[in-house]
Design a protein around this motif. Structure first.
Motif, mmCIF file in Angstrom:
data_model
loop_
_atom_site.group_PDB
_atom_site.id
_atom_site.type_symbol
_atom_site.label_atom_id
_atom_site.label_comp_id
_atom_site.label_asym_id
_atom_site.label_seq_id
_atom_site.Cartn_x
_atom_site.Cartn_y
_atom_site.Cartn_z
ATOM 1 N N GLU A 158 0.830 -1.204 0.000
ATOM 2 C CA GLU A 158 0.000 0.000 0.000
ATOM 3 C C GLU A 158 0.866 1.255 0.000
ATOM 4 N N LYS A 159 1.974 1.224 0.698
ATOM 5 C CA LYS A 159 2.883 2.376 0.681
ATOM 6 C C LYS A 159 3.479 2.572 -0.710
ATOM 7 N N ASP A 160 3.836 1.479 -1.386
ATOM 8 C CA ASP A 160 4.343 1.581 -2.752
ATOM 9 C C ASP A 160 3.267 2.143 -3.684
ATOM 10 N N ARG A 161 2.040 1.672 -3.494
ATOM 11 C CA ARG A 161 0.922 2.168 -4.306
ATOM 12 C C ARG A 161 0.719 3.662 -4.082
ATOM 13 N N GLU A 162 0.802 4.088 -2.826
ATOM 14 C CA GLU A 162 0.632 5.501 -2.510
ATOM 15 C C GLU A 162 1.722 6.344 -3.178
ATOM 16 N N ALA A 163 2.941 5.842 -3.192
ATOM 17 C CA ALA A 163 4.038 6.573 -3.845
ATOM 18 C C ALA A 163 3.775 6.703 -5.338
ATOM 19 N N ALA A 164 3.257 5.634 -5.956
ATOM 20 C CA ALA A 164 2.956 5.672 -7.386
ATOM 21 C C ALA A 164 1.851 6.683 -7.678
ATOM 22 N N ILE A 165 0.880 6.789 -6.777
ATOM 23 C CA ILE A 165 -0.196 7.775 -6.952
ATOM 24 C C ILE A 165 0.364 9.186 -6.869
ATOM 25 N N ARG A 166 1.227 9.424 -5.898
ATOM 26 C CA ARG A 166 1.819 10.756 -5.753
ATOM 27 C C ARG A 166 2.696 11.099 -6.962
ATOM 28 N N ASP A 167 3.320 10.089 -7.556
ATOM 29 C CA ASP A 167 4.139 10.328 -8.747
ATOM 30 C C ASP A 167 3.304 10.885 -9.902
ATOM 31 N N GLN A 168 2.003 10.624 -9.886
ATOM 32 C CA GLN A 168 1.119 11.144 -10.930
ATOM 33 C C GLN A 168 0.559 12.519 -10.584
ATOM 34 N N GLY A 169 1.062 13.095 -9.498
ATOM 35 C CA GLY A 169 0.683 14.464 -9.150
ATOM 36 C C GLY A 169 -0.514 14.584 -8.232
ATOM 37 N N PHE A 170 -0.960 13.491 -7.636
ATOM 38 C CA PHE A 170 -2.128 13.537 -6.761
ATOM 39 C C PHE A 170 -1.714 13.599 -5.295
ATOM 40 N N GLN A 171 -2.493 14.362 -4.526
ATOM 41 C CA GLN A 171 -2.392 14.359 -3.075
ATOM 42 C C GLN A 171 -3.414 13.361 -2.528
ATOM 43 N N ILE A 172 -3.123 12.807 -1.371
ATOM 44 C CA ILE A 172 -3.970 11.751 -0.813
ATOM 45 C C ILE A 172 -4.515 12.184 0.538
ATOM 46 N N ILE A 173 -5.813 11.975 0.719
ATOM 47 C CA ILE A 173 -6.426 12.162 2.024
ATOM 48 C C ILE A 173 -7.011 10.825 2.457
ATOM 49 N N ARG A 174 -6.746 10.451 3.689
ATOM 50 C CA ARG A 174 -7.241 9.170 4.192
ATOM 51 C C ARG A 174 -8.302 9.421 5.268
ATOM 52 N N PHE A 175 -9.382 8.659 5.163
ATOM 53 C CA PHE A 175 -10.458 8.735 6.135
ATOM 54 C C PHE A 175 -10.513 7.419 6.912
ATOM 55 N N SER A 176 -11.062 7.498 8.117
ATOM 56 C CA SER A 176 -11.186 6.300 8.954
ATOM 57 C C SER A 176 -12.464 6.404 9.779
ATOM 58 N N ALA A 177 -12.691 5.401 10.623
ATOM 59 C CA ALA A 177 -13.882 5.404 11.467
ATOM 60 C C ALA A 177 -13.933 6.627 12.367
ATOM 61 N N ALA A 178 -12.784 7.152 12.745
ATOM 62 C CA ALA A 178 -12.760 8.358 13.582
ATOM 63 C C ALA A 178 -13.405 9.530 12.853
ATOM 64 N N ASP A 179 -13.248 9.593 11.535
ATOM 65 C CA ASP A 179 -13.851 10.678 10.758
ATOM 66 C C ASP A 179 -15.370 10.543 10.681
ATOM 67 N N LEU A 180 -15.874 9.320 10.774
ATOM 68 C CA LEU A 180 -17.324 9.133 10.797
ATOM 69 C C LEU A 180 -17.920 9.702 12.078
ATOM 70 N N ARG A 181 -17.122 9.743 13.135
ATOM 71 C CA ARG A 181 -17.596 10.319 14.394
ATOM 72 C C ARG A 181 -17.445 11.833 14.418
ATOM 73 N N ASN A 182 -16.637 12.368 13.520
ATOM 74 C CA ASN A 182 -16.431 13.813 13.476
ATOM 75 C C ASN A 182 -16.343 14.269 12.023
ATOM 76 N N PRO A 183 -17.458 14.178 11.291
ATOM 77 C CA PRO A 183 -17.416 14.501 9.855
ATOM 78 C C PRO A 183 -17.077 15.957 9.553
ATOM 79 N N ARG A 184 -17.375 16.852 10.483
ATOM 80 C CA ARG A 184 -17.051 18.264 10.243
ATOM 81 C C ARG A 184 -15.543 18.455 10.141
#
Length: 309
Positions: free
Chosen positions: A266-292
């Motif tokens: 997954e870390k290698d995949r993330e690096a490949a995504i960033r190589d294409q110029g994209f920024q990544i935001i990750r969400f988790s169950a904690a964000d479901l409790r605080n969507p704002r």
């Protein structure tokens, strides 16, 4: 009727088979039995999650439901249909009865709603009449609102349900309480999300007024080679999003791999995504409790990395 939960027994049946009420009370006290509702116990351990708890309660309640005009609905239908579960009202059985019954009420273990249901909105699950998947999604949206409704409706469509049927159900009952939320769910629902967490996250971001993402967004190199498929994409802002629920790494696990292998990949995949110029935001169950707070993080990223940034 086929058994819904094999562990649930009526106390009256246990007494008829030779146990005394004192024996039952002793078993409940020592943990070998669990009270499900008045007059019913589980002879094994209690259910370990919302679905098992609801199925136990349904099994204990069905014998005392009078008449044959009722249909299991809402949370109870979701449990039997294998749809995502919510913590809302998991300790009650939900039934819907036809008009004329005048029994819209709530009492311990049971919630009754009075509403017209046509035969096409009813299916059979384990010998029990249950609202159809589409009708269940619409009912859940009316009762519990947009976010929960999206979680259920996405799952229904992902399993081959009909978006047109969802729309027809909301059109046919436009005066019913909660139908505005149900109509919004019918318009927003999508089969693409691969987990309840993804559905909840996108619904919460929608409520917070964030730009709508492309679901299951595919990233390719300039010459067309596949790089990755992501849960969410905001390509106009150069941002992709991933929901990291507890089931994610299990889903990615391949034969012979360990979780550590998946994390490295997954870390290698993330690096490949960033190589294409994209920024990544990750969400988790904690964000479901605080969507704002999750929406704030997303806005900071997309408007910082968007055109002209």
């Amino acid at each position: 009727m086929k058994g819904i939960s094999k562990n649930v027994r009526r106390v009256s049946d246990l007494v008829r088979e030779g146990m005394s009420h004192e024996d039952v009370a002793r078993c409940i006290s020592d943990g070998s039995m669990t009270t499900i509702r008045h007059g019913a116990v589980s002879t094994g351990p209690p259910g370990i999650d919302e679905r098992e708890l609801q199925l136990d309660l349904i099994e204990a309640t069905l014998p005392v439901l009078g008449g044959d005009d009722w249909v299991l609905s809402h949370v109870s239908a979701a449990a039997l249909l294998g749809l995502p579960m919510t913590k809302d009202e998991q300790t009650t059985v939900w039934v819907t009865k036809p008009p004329g019954d005048n029994s819209r009420h709530r009492k311990p273990w049971l919630v009754t709603r009075t509403c017209r249901i046509i035969p096409q909105e009813i299916c059979d699950v384990r010998g029990v009449r249950v609202t159809s998947p589409e009708r269940t999604a619409v009912d859940m949206a009316r009762e519990f609102g947009f976010v929960t409704g999206v979680m259920i409706a996405d799952a229904v469509l992902g399993r081959g349900g009909s978006a047109q049927h969802l729309q027809e159900l909301t059109d046919r009952a436009f005066r019913r309480p909660g139908n505005r939320a149900a109509r919004r769910v019918a318009e927003f629902a999508d089969p693409a999300p691969e987990s309840p967490g993804e559905s909840l996250m996108r619904a919460m971001l929608e409520v917070q007024g964030c730009p709508r993402p492309v679901l299951q967004f595919i990233i390719r190199t300039p010459d067309g080679q596949f790089v990755a498929r992501t849960d969410f994409g905001w390509p106009e802002f150069g941002v992709i999003g991933e929901y990291d629920g507890p089931e994610k790494y299990g889903r990615l696990l391949r034969p012979g791999q360990t979780v550590s292998d998946v994390v490295v990949a997954e870390k290698d995949r993330e690096a490949a995504i960033r190589d294409q110029g994209f920024q990544i935001i990750r969400f988790s169950a904690a964000d479901l409790r605080n969507p704002r707070a999750a929406a704030y993080r997303l806005r900071r990223l997309i408007y910082r990395t968007g055109p002209g940034a």
